[in-house]
Design a protein around this motif. Structure first.
Motif, PDB file in Angstrom:
ATOM      1  N   MET A 206       0.823  -1.200   0.000  1.00  0.00           N
ATOM      2  CA  MET A 206       0.000   0.000   0.000  1.00  0.00           C
ATOM      3  C   MET A 206       0.861   1.255   0.000  1.00  0.00           C
ATOM      4  SD  MET A 206      -2.984  -1.012  -0.453  1.00  0.00           S
ATOM      5  CE  MET A 206      -3.641   0.653  -0.435  1.00  0.00           C
ATOM      6  N   VAL A 207       2.145   1.142   0.285  1.00  0.00           N
ATOM      7  CA  VAL A 207       3.018   2.321   0.222  1.00  0.00           C
ATOM      8  C   VAL A 207       3.037   2.863  -1.204  1.00  0.00           C
ATOM      9  CG1 VAL A 207       5.353   3.218   0.542  1.00  0.00           C
ATOM     10  CG2 VAL A 207       4.440   1.525   2.149  1.00  0.00           C
ATOM     11  N   VAL A 208       3.308   2.009  -2.177  1.00  0.00           N
ATOM     12  CA  VAL A 208       3.355   2.476  -3.559  1.00  0.00           C
ATOM     13  C   VAL A 208       1.951   2.792  -4.074  1.00  0.00           C
ATOM     14  CG1 VAL A 208       3.306   0.159  -4.638  1.00  0.00           C
ATOM     15  CG2 VAL A 208       4.391   2.073  -5.819  1.00  0.00           C
ATOM     16  N   GLN A 209       0.956   2.037  -3.639  1.00  0.00           N
ATOM     17  CA  GLN A 209      -0.402   2.295  -4.119  1.00  0.00           C
ATOM     18  C   GLN A 209      -0.944   3.623  -3.594  1.00  0.00           C
ATOM     19  OE1 GLN A 209      -3.204  -1.021  -4.514  1.00  0.00           O
ATOM     20  NE2 GLN A 209      -1.634  -2.401  -3.705  1.00  0.00           N
ATOM     21  N   PHE A 210      -0.746   3.886  -2.307  1.00  0.00           N
ATOM     22  CA  PHE A 210      -1.163   5.177  -1.762  1.00  0.00           C
ATOM     23  C   PHE A 210      -0.335   6.316  -2.361  1.00  0.00           C
ATOM     24  CE2 PHE A 210      -3.022   3.106   2.212  1.00  0.00           C
ATOM     25  CZ  PHE A 210      -4.329   3.397   1.862  1.00  0.00           C
ATOM     26  N   GLY A 211       0.954   6.073  -2.575  1.00  0.00           N
ATOM     27  CA  GLY A 211       1.806   7.090  -3.177  1.00  0.00           C
ATOM     28  C   GLY A 211       1.280   7.526  -4.529  1.00  0.00           C
ATOM     29  N   HIS A 212       0.852   6.573  -5.331  1.00  0.00           N
ATOM     30  CA  HIS A 212       0.342   6.895  -6.660  1.00  0.00           C
ATOM     31  C   HIS A 212      -1.041   7.531  -6.605  1.00  0.00           C
ATOM     32  CE1 HIS A 212       3.334   3.907  -8.659  1.00  0.00           C
ATOM     33  NE2 HIS A 212       3.880   5.076  -8.384  1.00  0.00           N
ATOM     34  N   GLN A 213      -1.847   7.155  -5.636  1.00  0.00           N
ATOM     35  CA  GLN A 213      -3.132   7.845  -5.450  1.00  0.00           C
ATOM     36  C   GLN A 213      -2.896   9.326  -5.143  1.00  0.00           C
ATOM     37  OE1 GLN A 213      -5.868   5.989  -2.644  1.00  0.00           O
ATOM     38  NE2 GLN A 213      -5.294   3.947  -3.353  1.00  0.00           N
ATOM     39  N   LEU A 214      -1.963   9.591  -4.248  1.00  0.00           N
ATOM     40  CA  LEU A 214      -1.680  10.969  -3.861  1.00  0.00           C
ATOM     41  C   LEU A 214      -1.114  11.769  -5.025  1.00  0.00           C
ATOM     42  CD1 LEU A 214      -0.121  10.205  -0.377  1.00  0.00           C
ATOM     43  CD2 LEU A 214      -2.290  11.384  -0.764  1.00  0.00           C
ATOM     44  N   LEU A 215      -0.206  11.175  -5.793  1.00  0.00           N
ATOM     45  CA  LEU A 215       0.375  11.873  -6.933  1.00  0.00           C
ATOM     46  C   LEU A 215      -0.670  12.162  -8.009  1.00  0.00           C
ATOM     47  CD1 LEU A 215       3.783   9.976  -7.206  1.00  0.00           C
ATOM     48  CD2 LEU A 215       3.476  12.388  -6.622  1.00  0.00           C
ATOM     49  N   ALA A 216      -1.699  11.318  -8.057  1.00  0.00           N
ATOM     50  CA  ALA A 216      -2.774  11.534  -9.025  1.00  0.00           C
ATOM     51  C   ALA A 216      -3.810  12.534  -8.512  1.00  0.00           C
ATOM     52  CB  ALA A 216      -3.453  10.205  -9.352  1.00  0.00           C
ATOM     53  N   GLY A 217      -3.597  13.047  -7.301  1.00  0.00           N
ATOM     54  CA  GLY A 217      -4.532  14.013  -6.740  1.00  0.00           C
ATOM     55  C   GLY A 217      -5.791  13.386  -6.178  1.00  0.00           C
ATOM     56  N   LYS A 218      -5.758  12.078  -5.925  1.00  0.00           N
ATOM     57  CA  LYS A 218      -6.926  11.381  -5.393  1.00  0.00           C
ATOM     58  C   LYS A 218      -6.851  11.289  -3.873  1.00  0.00           C
ATOM     59  CE  LYS A 218      -7.334   8.401  -9.490  1.00  0.00           C
ATOM     60  NZ  LYS A 218      -7.289   6.995  -9.978  1.00  0.00           N
ATOM     61  N   GLU A 332       5.485   8.623 -13.249  1.00  0.00           N
ATOM     62  CA  GLU A 332       5.731   9.367 -14.490  1.00  0.00           C
ATOM     63  C   GLU A 332       5.945   8.441 -15.684  1.00  0.00           C
ATOM     64  OE1 GLU A 332       9.127  11.653 -13.455  1.00  0.00           O
ATOM     65  OE2 GLU A 332       8.030  12.984 -12.087  1.00  0.00           O
ATOM     66  N   GLN A 333       6.607   7.315 -15.484  1.00  0.00           N
ATOM     67  CA  GLN A 333       7.002   6.479 -16.606  1.00  0.00           C
ATOM     68  C   GLN A 333       6.128   5.249 -16.835  1.00  0.00           C
ATOM     69  OE1 GLN A 333      11.204   5.551 -16.423  1.00  0.00           O
ATOM     70  NE2 GLN A 333      11.785   7.669 -15.969  1.00  0.00           N
ATOM     71  N   GLU A 334       5.471   4.747 -15.796  1.00  0.00           N
ATOM     72  CA  GLU A 334       4.664   3.555 -15.932  1.00  0.00           C
ATOM     73  C   GLU A 334       3.169   3.824 -15.900  1.00  0.00           C
ATOM     74  OE1 GLU A 334       5.746   0.649 -16.714  1.00  0.00           O
ATOM     75  OE2 GLU A 334       7.896   0.917 -16.426  1.00  0.00           O
ATOM     76  N   LEU A 335       2.778   4.889 -15.204  1.00  0.00           N
ATOM     77  CA  LEU A 335       1.360   5.189 -15.097  1.00  0.00           C
ATOM     78  C   LEU A 335       0.946   6.333 -16.001  1.00  0.00           C
ATOM     79  CD1 LEU A 335       0.826   4.848 -11.231  1.00  0.00           C
ATOM     80  CD2 LEU A 335       0.231   3.215 -13.006  1.00  0.00           C
TER      81      LEU A 335
END
Length: 335
Positions: A206-218, A332-335
């Motif tokens: 969930m560290v990477v999953q939450f990190g990507h949610q936050l970066l997406a502004g969610k 930036e590169q995968e999502l």
């Protein structure tokens, strides 16, 4: 950073599951610290084959090995012809066994036991024949709902994955009683996070999953009372440390690998927000898994310290801070 003073150059090391999360990190550890070591990666690279729950059977991904200069073999540890070839054509000094059906929600009990238990016996036979020390991945899932701190000897697996890992531990114990020319160490990983886990998809931390949610502004979605749901989160570098220290142990056995400190999912999101510079409101949803959900895990690591010389180097704050640049790159590169 080197975790052992042993001269491993010119040794031959097999890493099963070497294109996965932990296996690929091990492969690069040896490449970077012992460039003359012959590292052989064996992995059932991902295909479109899924389990009945819809998740991929194998999470091995070539991108985890970009930059790796050792030998790569695509194959299934259930393939007895392949294992016979490894036994015949190589002479391993160490075997790191990370390959497994690691999806705790998998329902295929037959495939789980075949892959995690039966194939492990075949690999142990290779270790015996080659005189190779074996280090294998056990799991904190062996404890199930056992109270914290979780200690070896207090297992209560709640799913077939945890059961399969406990059966591996029993099998390893029998081999240590029968053969004294090799060492066999099982490492019970707790909640691991860090680089090269991204391709585990929904089973990534969930560290990477939450990190990507936050970066997406969610807004991050947490279960209700997430400040009271605690896990022993451990950064990948400390997992590598434990593996390397297990190569020539003072004693055989099964050892917990965690930090010995439980942290909440709420603290995870708070640390990530601080590192990413976000201030999004958390959304709290009912926990549908009450009754079959661990609310507190905390590894007892006293024997790991005493016998392996292990000492966790990364706090939760330090691990997430070290991980954030990779979380951003993946976004930036995968999502």
């Amino acid at each position: 950073m080197r975790y052992s003073s042993a001269d491993l150059n010119r040794k031959t090391i097999l890493i099963t599951g070497g294109a996965g999360f932990i296996g690929s990190n091990l492969a690069f550890y040896f490449q970077e610290n012992y460039p003359e070591t012959h590292v052989v990666v064996l992995d059932l690279f991902r295909s479109n084959i899924t389990l009945s729950n819809g998740n991929l059977r194998s999470f091995g991904h070539f991108k985890n090995l970009l930059g790796f200069q050792g030998e790569v073999i695509s194959g299934d540890i259930n393939d007895t012809a392949l294992l016979s070839k490894l036994k015949r054509d190589y002479q391993f000094d160490y075997i790191f066994h990370e390959a497994a059906i690691s999806d705790t929600t998998a329902l295929e009990q037959d495939l789980m036991i075949q892959t995690n238990v039966n194939a492990f016996k075949d690999l142990l036979d290779i270790a015996v024949a080659h005189g190779a020390n074996m280090i294998y991945a056990s799991s904190g899932a062996t404890y199930g709902d056992a109270p914290s701190p979780q200690r070896v000897g207090r297992e209560a697996p709640q799913n077939v994955y945890g059961f399969s890992k406990l059966m591996m531990d029993h099998l390893a114990h029998k081999y240590t009683k029968k053969y004294d020319h090799i060492s066999i160490v099982g490492l019970r990983y707790f909640n691991v996070y860090g680089p090269r886990e991204f391709f585990k998809n929904k089973t990534a931390s969930m560290v990477v999953q939450f990190g990507h949610q936050l970066l997406a502004g969610k807004n991050p979605k947490l279960f209700e009372n997430s400040d009271k749901i605690l896990r022993d989160f451990i950064y990948i570098e400390d997992i590598i440390q434990a593996n390397v220290l297990s190569m020539n142990p003072k004693e055989n056995g099964v050892f917990n690998v965690g930090t010995g400190k439980a942290r909440s999912f709420q603290s995870m999101v708070d640390i990530l927000q601080n590192e990413l510079g976000t201030s999004l409101s958390c959304e709290y949803i009912p926990n549908p898994y009450i009754g079959r959900y661990q609310f507190h895990t905390e590894a007892d690591i006293e024997s790991t310290r005493a016998i392996l010389g292990y000492e966790p180097r990364f706090s939760f704050e330090e691990g997430i801070a070290a991980y954030v640049p990779e979380i951003k790159r993946l976004f930036e590169q995968e999502l």
